[in-house]
Structure formats: structure tokens, C-alpha cells
Design a protein around this motif. Structure first.
Motif, PDB file in Angstrom:
ATOM      1  N   GLU A  75      20.514 -27.927 -34.728  1.00 41.97           N
ATOM      2  CA  GLU A  75      21.461 -26.805 -34.626  1.00 41.97           C
ATOM      3  C   GLU A  75      22.107 -26.883 -33.248  1.00 41.97           C
ATOM      4  N   ILE A  76      23.386 -27.176 -33.227  1.00 48.33           N
ATOM      5  CA  ILE A  76      24.096 -27.316 -31.953  1.00 48.33           C
ATOM      6  C   ILE A  76      25.194 -26.272 -31.901  1.00 48.33           C
ATOM      7  N   ARG A  77      25.185 -25.514 -30.806  1.00 55.29           N
ATOM      8  CA  ARG A  77      26.188 -24.448 -30.708  1.00 55.29           C
ATOM      9  C   ARG A  77      27.003 -24.601 -29.430  1.00 55.29           C
ATOM     10  N   ASN A  78      28.294 -24.748 -29.612  1.00 55.81           N
ATOM     11  CA  ASN A  78      29.244 -24.785 -28.483  1.00 55.81           C
ATOM     12  C   ASN A  78      28.814 -25.738 -27.380  1.00 55.81           C
ATOM     13  N   LEU A  79      28.438 -26.949 -27.767  1.00 58.08           N
ATOM     14  CA  LEU A  79      27.957 -27.917 -26.776  1.00 58.08           C
ATOM     15  C   LEU A  79      29.127 -28.585 -26.057  1.00 58.08           C
ATOM     16  N   THR A  80      29.132 -28.439 -24.744  1.00 59.91           N
ATOM     17  CA  THR A  80      30.081 -29.163 -23.894  1.00 59.91           C
ATOM     18  C   THR A  80      29.243 -29.894 -22.859  1.00 59.91           C
ATOM     19  N   TYR A  81      29.507 -31.198 -22.680  1.00 64.16           N
ATOM     20  CA  TYR A  81      28.676 -31.952 -21.736  1.00 64.16           C
ATOM     21  C   TYR A  81      29.513 -32.886 -20.867  1.00 64.16           C
ATOM     22  N   LYS A  82      29.222 -32.859 -19.582  1.00 62.94           N
ATOM     23  CA  LYS A  82      29.901 -33.735 -18.619  1.00 62.94           C
ATOM     24  C   LYS A  82      28.837 -34.521 -17.862  1.00 62.94           C
ATOM     25  N   TYR A  83      28.956 -35.867 -17.861  1.00 63.27           N
ATOM     26  CA  TYR A  83      28.018 -36.687 -17.085  1.00 63.27           C
ATOM     27  C   TYR A  83      28.205 -36.387 -15.596  1.00 63.27           C
ATOM     28  N   GLN A  84      27.108 -36.636 -14.854  1.00 59.73           N
ATOM     29  CA  GLN A  84      27.166 -36.462 -13.408  1.00 59.73           C
ATOM     30  C   GLN A  84      28.324 -37.289 -12.833  1.00 59.73           C
ATOM     31  N   ASN A  85      29.064 -36.719 -11.964  1.00 57.35           N
ATOM     32  CA  ASN A  85      30.184 -37.404 -11.284  1.00 57.35           C
ATOM     33  C   ASN A  85      31.346 -37.785 -12.210  1.00 57.35           C
ATOM     34  N   ALA A  86      31.280 -37.425 -13.477  1.00 61.81           N
ATOM     35  CA  ALA A  86      32.418 -37.725 -14.369  1.00 61.81           C
ATOM     36  C   ALA A  86      33.499 -36.669 -14.142  1.00 61.81           C
ATOM     37  N   VAL A 131      32.490 -35.212 -21.859  1.00 59.65           N
ATOM     38  CA  VAL A 131      32.489 -36.242 -22.912  1.00 59.65           C
ATOM     39  C   VAL A 131      32.373 -35.565 -24.285  1.00 59.65           C
ATOM     40  N   LEU A 132      31.605 -34.501 -24.352  1.00 64.15           N
ATOM     41  CA  LEU A 132      31.504 -33.718 -25.593  1.00 64.15           C
ATOM     42  C   LEU A 132      32.149 -32.364 -25.329  1.00 64.15           C
ATOM     43  N   GLN A 133      32.948 -31.933 -26.300  1.00 62.65           N
ATOM     44  CA  GLN A 133      33.688 -30.703 -26.060  1.00 62.65           C
ATOM     45  C   GLN A 133      33.513 -29.686 -27.166  1.00 62.65           C
ATOM     46  N   GLY A 136      20.942 -35.619 -16.260  1.00 60.87           N
ATOM     47  CA  GLY A 136      21.516 -34.535 -15.461  1.00 60.87           C
ATOM     48  C   GLY A 136      22.868 -34.138 -16.016  1.00 60.87           C
ATOM     49  N   GLY A 137      23.843 -33.969 -15.138  1.00 59.10           N
ATOM     50  CA  GLY A 137      25.181 -33.589 -15.580  1.00 59.10           C
ATOM     51  C   GLY A 137      25.262 -32.095 -15.872  1.00 59.10           C
ATOM     52  N   GLU A 138      26.364 -31.708 -16.476  1.00 60.04           N
ATOM     53  CA  GLU A 138      26.577 -30.277 -16.762  1.00 60.04           C
ATOM     54  C   GLU A 138      26.598 -30.036 -18.260  1.00 60.04           C
ATOM     55  N   LEU A 139      25.649 -29.263 -18.722  1.00 63.54           N
ATOM     56  CA  LEU A 139      25.543 -28.995 -20.154  1.00 63.54           C
ATOM     57  C   LEU A 139      25.753 -27.507 -20.414  1.00 63.54           C
ATOM     58  N   GLU A 140      26.686 -27.213 -21.299  1.00 63.59           N
ATOM     59  CA  GLU A 140      26.878 -25.821 -21.718  1.00 63.59           C
ATOM     60  C   GLU A 140      26.591 -25.732 -23.207  1.00 63.59           C
ATOM     61  N   GLY A 141      26.163 -24.566 -23.662  1.00 64.24           N
ATOM     62  CA  GLY A 141      25.871 -24.380 -25.084  1.00 64.24           C
ATOM     63  C   GLY A 141      24.401 -24.602 -25.367  1.00 64.24           C
ATOM     64  N   GLU A 142      24.050 -24.624 -26.635  1.00 60.86           N
ATOM     65  CA  GLU A 142      22.637 -24.696 -27.030  1.00 60.86           C
ATOM     66  C   GLU A 142      22.397 -25.847 -27.992  1.00 60.86           C
ATOM     67  N   ILE A 143      21.247 -26.518 -27.831  1.00 63.30           N
ATOM     68  CA  ILE A 143      20.840 -27.580 -28.761  1.00 63.30           C
ATOM     69  C   ILE A 143      19.410 -27.263 -29.206  1.00 63.30           C
TER      70      ILE A 143
END
Ligand SMILES: Nc1ncnc2c1ncn2[C@@H]1O[C@H](COP(=O)(O)OP(=O)(O)OP(=O)(O)O)[C@@H](O)[C@H]1O
Ligand SMILES: [Mg+2]
Length: 287
Positions: free
Chosen positions: A9-20, A24-26, A64-71
Motif C-alpha cells: 500500500e503506497i500513498r502519495n510517495l515522492t522520493y528524491k535521492y541524496q544530492n539529486a 525520481v518518484l512523484q 537516505g534521500g528525501e521520502l514523502e508519503g507512506e509505504i
């Protein structure tokens, strides 16, 4: 805390790799029910591997990186669950089995994860034998990983994951380094696992021909987003209409689309060559 919910169950997942610079996922949303066989495809760089890493906790725990939303996987919140615990719930098979094999014999590699968990030796032996038997390489247990063929190595990697008895297995392009015949052997193993065990399976794969007929769901991604998601036949028919999509649409689907447009064929989009052949036979008999 474990709660009753879908396998994934993935909800509103946004993910940015460190220093990117950009995510990458929106804003990705996805539900995969228990027991499903989900096939994921999309052009290179669209974020398929990144999505897989989110499912077993490599993201965010290692990357690491920045993860928003829920997995949530198997009811566990990935962000709050240590990867060692997640490994007994969700297993990940990589493109390159060498990432998973690092000891001097297959049996030790398969036992490794269980030893780390402190599983008693008797139980380890039982699970190692069971896993090797399931993937069909019991006779190779004393061999060194580097003595195995690519297909055998991938089966050994699958055994490593199986020994942890996860309820979800994610395969990230498990056959991309293998020839078509060996690839078929791996697909057969995946189908067998699904038949014999109560598993949820996610497979990232370009070769849709081989798997679309077995999948309960097809997910097409592009630029970090899910663009189509649903019953494989319906999704492939829709993808064939939108030829701008950079996915390897099976040739039976494209042929069916052309023949339908010419008014020669009608009816359901075929997923296999035998379904296509049956439709063509119907036309020939009609005339
Ligand atoms: N560790 C990383 N750090 C920074 N950026 C990364 C990292 N891994 C992947 N990326 C970037 O994230 C984007 C998505 O990559 P990803 O590997 O998830 O794509 P993919 O769909 O699996 O591609 P392929 O079909 O080639 O395997 C790419 O732009 C890639 O360069
Ligand atoms: Mg990838």
C-alpha cells in the motif's frame, strides 16, 4: 505495529535521492492485494528499481534521500521498520545475482540471512533444503557461486530470499542478463513459487510476452509516475493505442490492433500467440 491491509500500500510517495536535483518518484499511489502477481514495466530510468528499493526498505534506510508519503508492506510501515525485520516479510531479487551471493558455497549463502536472525541450526538446515529444492538446485548446494551459470546463480539468489519465508517477493528484471531460454527457466520458477506458496509477487520486466498472461495486474511507469495500472489485457490494449508510450508492447497485441483496425479481427485483445492463433482460425473458418 502490524495491521490488516493490502500486501503493498503506497500513498502519495515522492522520493528524491541524496544530492539529486529532482524527485525520481512523484506522488505515486499503488495498492497490490495479497496473492497478486503484479508486472511492472516502463522505459529505462523511469524509476522501477527505485520503487523496488522502497518496498524492502533499502530506501530510505540505506539510500537516505528525501521520502514523502507512506509505504506499507505486509502491514508494516517501511519507514519505521528496520530492514532486517522487513527481510522476513519482503524479499528482493536483483538483476545481477552476484549482489546476493558472496560466500564460497551456495548452501552457506542461503543460510546466511537465517544465521543473522539467530534461527536454530536444525531449522536453518530444513529451510535451506526446502528453498534449494523449490528452485530446483539441490544438487548444487556444495558448489561455489562463481562455478554456476547465470541462470543457476539467479536460482540460488531466489533460494536465499525464499529461506527467509517472506510473504512478498519482488523481482527486479531477474532475467535481463540471461538468454531467452534460461530466462524462461526463471519465469517457470516464479510461476511455480506462486502456485505452491501463498505469495504476493511483483516482477519488473521488459519482456511482457512471457509474463503478461500470468499477471493479475500490469503497472506501466514513465518519468517516476504510474501511467497505467490494471488488468493486463486492458492495459496492453490501451498502451497499444498510445504508441507514444515507450514500453515493449508484445507483437501479438500490435498485430491484433492492426487487424482490428482493418476490420479483419474483432474481440478480446490476445495475450499469447495461441490466443491470437485461435482468433485467426475463427476468421479463416468464417470465410
Ligand atoms: N543511487 C542513486 N542516486 C542517485 N540517483 C539515482 C540512484 N539510483 C538511480 N538513480 C536515478 O533515478 C532514476 C531512476 O532510476 P531507476 O534505476 O529507478 O530506473 P529504472 O526504471 O529501474 O531503469 P532501468 O530500466 O534502466 O533499470 C534515474 O534517473 C537514475 O539515474
Ligand atoms: Mg532498474
Amino acid at each position: 505495529m502490524k495491521t490488516e491491509m493490502a500486501a503493498i500500500e503506497i500513498r502519495n510517495l515522492t522520493y528524491k535521492y541524496q544530492n539529486a536535483e529532482a524527485p525520481v518518484l512523484q506522488n505515486l499511489n499503488l495498492t497490490i492485494e495479497k496473492g497478486e502477481f503484479a508486472l511492472v514495466s516502463g522505459p529505462s530510468g523511469c524509476g522501477k528499481t527505485t520503487l523496488c528499493r522502497c518496498l524492502n526498505g533499502l530506501i530510505p534506510h540505506f539510500y537516505g534521500g528525501e521520502l514523502e508519503g507512506e509505504i506499507f508492506v505486509d502491514g508494516l510501515n517501511v519507514r519505521e521498520t528496520p530492514p532486517a525485520k522487513l527481510a522476513s516479510h519482503v524479499g528482493l531479487i536483483f538483476q545481477n545475482p552476484e549482489n546476493q551471493l558472496f560466500s564460497f558455497n551456495v548452501e552457506r549463502d542461503v543460510a546466511f540471512g537465517l544465521e543473522n536472525l539467530g534461527v536454530p541450526p536444525e531449522e536453518i538446515r530444513r529451510r535451506v533444503d526446502w528453498s534449494l529444492e523449490l528452485v530446483g538446485i539441490s544438487d548444487l548446494k556444495d558448489r561455489a557461486p562463481w562455478e554456476l551459470s547465470g541462470g543457476q546463480q539467479q536460482k540460488a539468489a531466489i533460494a536465499c530470499v525464499l529461506a527467509m519465508q517472506p510473504s512478498i517477493i519482488v523481482f527486479d528484471e531477474p532475467t535481463s542478463f540471461l538468454d531467452p531460454l534460461t530466462a524462461r527457466g526463471i519465469f517457470d520458477v516464479i510461476a511455480k513459487l506462486r502456485r505452491k506458496l501463498d505469495l504476493t509477487v511483483v516482477v519488473v520486466e521488459h519482456r511482457l510476452e512471457a509474463l503478461a498472461a500470468h499477471a493479475s495486474r500490469l503497472i506501466l511507469m514513465d518519468h517516476g509516475k504510474i501511467i497505467l495500472n490494471g488488468e493486463p489485457r486492458k492495459i496492453l490494449a490501451e498502451a497499444a493505442e498510445r504508441l507514444s508510450l515507450k514500453v515493449g508492447i508484445p507483437s501479438v497485441i500490435l498485430l491484433h490492433r492492426r487487424l482490428s483496425k482493418l476490420g479483419i479481427l474483432e474481440g478480446l485483445t490476445p495475450l499469447t500467440t495461441s490466443e491470437m492463433a485461435a482468433q485467426l482460425r475463427g476468421v479463416l473458418n468464417r470465410d
